[in-house]
Design a protein around this motif. Structure first.
Motif, mmCIF file in Angstrom:
data_model
loop_
_atom_site.group_PDB
_atom_site.id
_atom_site.type_symbol
_atom_site.label_atom_id
_atom_site.label_comp_id
_atom_site.label_asym_id
_atom_site.label_seq_id
_atom_site.Cartn_x
_atom_site.Cartn_y
_atom_site.Cartn_z
ATOM 1 N N GLU A 1 -10.208 -37.163 -53.168
ATOM 2 C CA GLU A 1 -8.802 -37.328 -52.796
ATOM 3 C C GLU A 1 -8.050 -36.021 -52.959
ATOM 4 O O GLU A 1 -7.000 -35.819 -52.370
ATOM 5 N N GLU A 2 -8.579 -35.149 -53.787
ATOM 6 C CA GLU A 2 -7.986 -33.837 -53.984
ATOM 7 C C GLU A 2 -9.086 -32.853 -54.350
ATOM 8 O O GLU A 2 -10.165 -33.247 -54.780
ATOM 9 N N VAL A 3 -8.784 -31.597 -54.142
ATOM 10 C CA VAL A 3 -9.709 -30.546 -54.551
ATOM 11 C C VAL A 3 -8.964 -29.644 -55.526
ATOM 12 O O VAL A 3 -7.756 -29.456 -55.414
ATOM 13 N N PRO A 4 -9.658 -29.107 -56.507
ATOM 14 C CA PRO A 4 -8.996 -28.270 -57.508
ATOM 15 C C PRO A 4 -8.628 -26.897 -56.941
ATOM 16 O O PRO A 4 -9.205 -26.426 -55.967
ATOM 17 N N GLU A 5 -7.685 -26.265 -57.602
ATOM 18 C CA GLU A 5 -7.199 -24.960 -57.160
ATOM 19 C C GLU A 5 -8.288 -23.894 -57.150
ATOM 20 O O GLU A 5 -8.271 -22.985 -56.331
ATOM 21 N N TRP A 6 -9.259 -24.003 -58.035
ATOM 22 C CA TRP A 6 -10.291 -22.975 -58.096
ATOM 23 C C TRP A 6 -11.135 -22.913 -56.820
ATOM 24 O O TRP A 6 -11.867 -21.963 -56.613
ATOM 25 N N ILE A 7 -10.991 -23.875 -55.942
ATOM 26 C CA ILE A 7 -11.752 -23.835 -54.693
ATOM 27 C C ILE A 7 -11.371 -22.607 -53.861
ATOM 28 O O ILE A 7 -12.153 -22.099 -53.085
ATOM 29 N N TYR A 8 -10.152 -22.089 -54.078
ATOM 30 C CA TYR A 8 -9.712 -20.901 -53.354
ATOM 31 C C TYR A 8 -10.405 -19.626 -53.811
ATOM 32 O O TYR A 8 -10.309 -18.605 -53.157
ATOM 33 N N TYR A 9 -11.061 -19.671 -54.939
ATOM 34 C CA TYR A 9 -11.640 -18.462 -55.516
ATOM 35 C C TYR A 9 -13.167 -18.493 -55.529
ATOM 36 O O TYR A 9 -13.791 -17.668 -56.182
ATOM 37 N N LEU A 10 -13.728 -19.421 -54.801
ATOM 38 C CA LEU A 10 -15.182 -19.472 -54.684
ATOM 39 C C LEU A 10 -15.699 -18.225 -53.982
ATOM 40 O O LEU A 10 -15.010 -17.638 -53.145
ATOM 41 N N ARG B 1 -0.925 -15.106 -53.833
ATOM 42 C CA ARG B 1 -2.294 -15.548 -54.096
ATOM 43 C C ARG B 1 -2.891 -16.161 -52.835
ATOM 44 O O ARG B 1 -3.152 -17.354 -52.784
ATOM 45 N N PRO B 2 -3.120 -15.352 -51.809
ATOM 46 C CA PRO B 2 -3.706 -15.895 -50.581
ATOM 47 C C PRO B 2 -5.163 -16.279 -50.824
ATOM 48 O O PRO B 2 -5.773 -15.873 -51.811
ATOM 49 N N TRP B 3 -5.704 -17.048 -49.937
ATOM 50 C CA TRP B 3 -7.126 -17.378 -50.025
ATOM 51 C C TRP B 3 -7.790 -17.013 -48.716
ATOM 52 O O TRP B 3 -7.149 -16.915 -47.687
ATOM 53 N N TYR B 4 -9.084 -16.779 -48.816
ATOM 54 C CA TYR B 4 -9.821 -16.248 -47.678
ATOM 55 C C TYR B 4 -10.976 -17.186 -47.327
ATOM 56 O O TYR B 4 -11.908 -17.348 -48.097
ATOM 57 N N VAL B 5 -10.832 -17.784 -46.179
ATOM 58 C CA VAL B 5 -11.878 -18.641 -45.634
ATOM 59 C C VAL B 5 -11.855 -18.429 -44.127
ATOM 60 O O VAL B 5 -10.799 -18.334 -43.512
#
Length: 170
Positions: A66-75, A100-104
């Motif tokens: 139902e949700e994903v944790p914030e650390w998913i952005y830093y994998l 704090r952008p994320w890169y995918v």
């Protein structure tokens, strides 16, 4: 018998009826680049992915998240090639911002029917080239300001099929 999995580069555990992550994933797997946990019954993700510094592809589709944790952005040291979260039960994504952008590169959120608006964190995925939002229940999609093209200059492919869009908001 103990196994040395330090050189393991890809791991597939699809359709295993997993409700939680197996001990093998909780070990340090420094060379793991691809992890497929699709079609299981995972409801949450414990923070073990910090032990996967080279992860580039993660498939969590068809789970009960139902949700994903914030650390998913830093994998993967903050850079993922592919993240598949389709057909889960997501209502959104964790909040992030310009500092704090994320890169995918490729993000699949398709068929998360609880998704009625675009998660704000999408606006900070500056490297996004492919975005699948098919089968969500999106009611509007802003195409100016935050979204296209100002924040996603690399976006080449966008799938909005089977949503509840009346029009694209300007």
């Amino acid at each position: 018998m103990a196994y040395d999995l330090l050189n393991l580069s890809n791991l597939g555990l699809t359709s295993e009826d997993l409700q939680e992550l197996m001990p093998i994933i909780k070990k340090k797997l420094p060379n793991l680049g691809g992890l497929d946990l699709s079609n299981n019954r995972l409801e949450e993700l414990p923070n073990v992915f910090g032990q996967l510094p080279n992860l580039r592809q993660l498939n969590l589709s068809d789970n009960r998240l139902e949700e994903v944790p914030e650390w998913i952005y830093y994998l993967g040291k903050g850079w993922l090639d592919e993240l598949n979260l389709s057909n889960c039960r997501l209502e959104g994504l964790p909040v992030t911002n310009y500092e704090r952008p994320w890169y995918v590169r490729k993000l699949d959120l398709g068929y998360n029917e609880q998704l009625i608006e675009l998660p704000e964190s999408i606006y900070y995925a500056f490297s996004l080239e492919e975005l699948n939002l098919e089968g969500c229940e999106l009611e509007e999609l802003p195409i100016t300001g935050h979204f296209i093209p100002n924040r996603m200059p690399l976006l080449k492919w966008l799938n909005l099929n089977n949503n509840q869009l009346d029009c694209l908001d300007e």
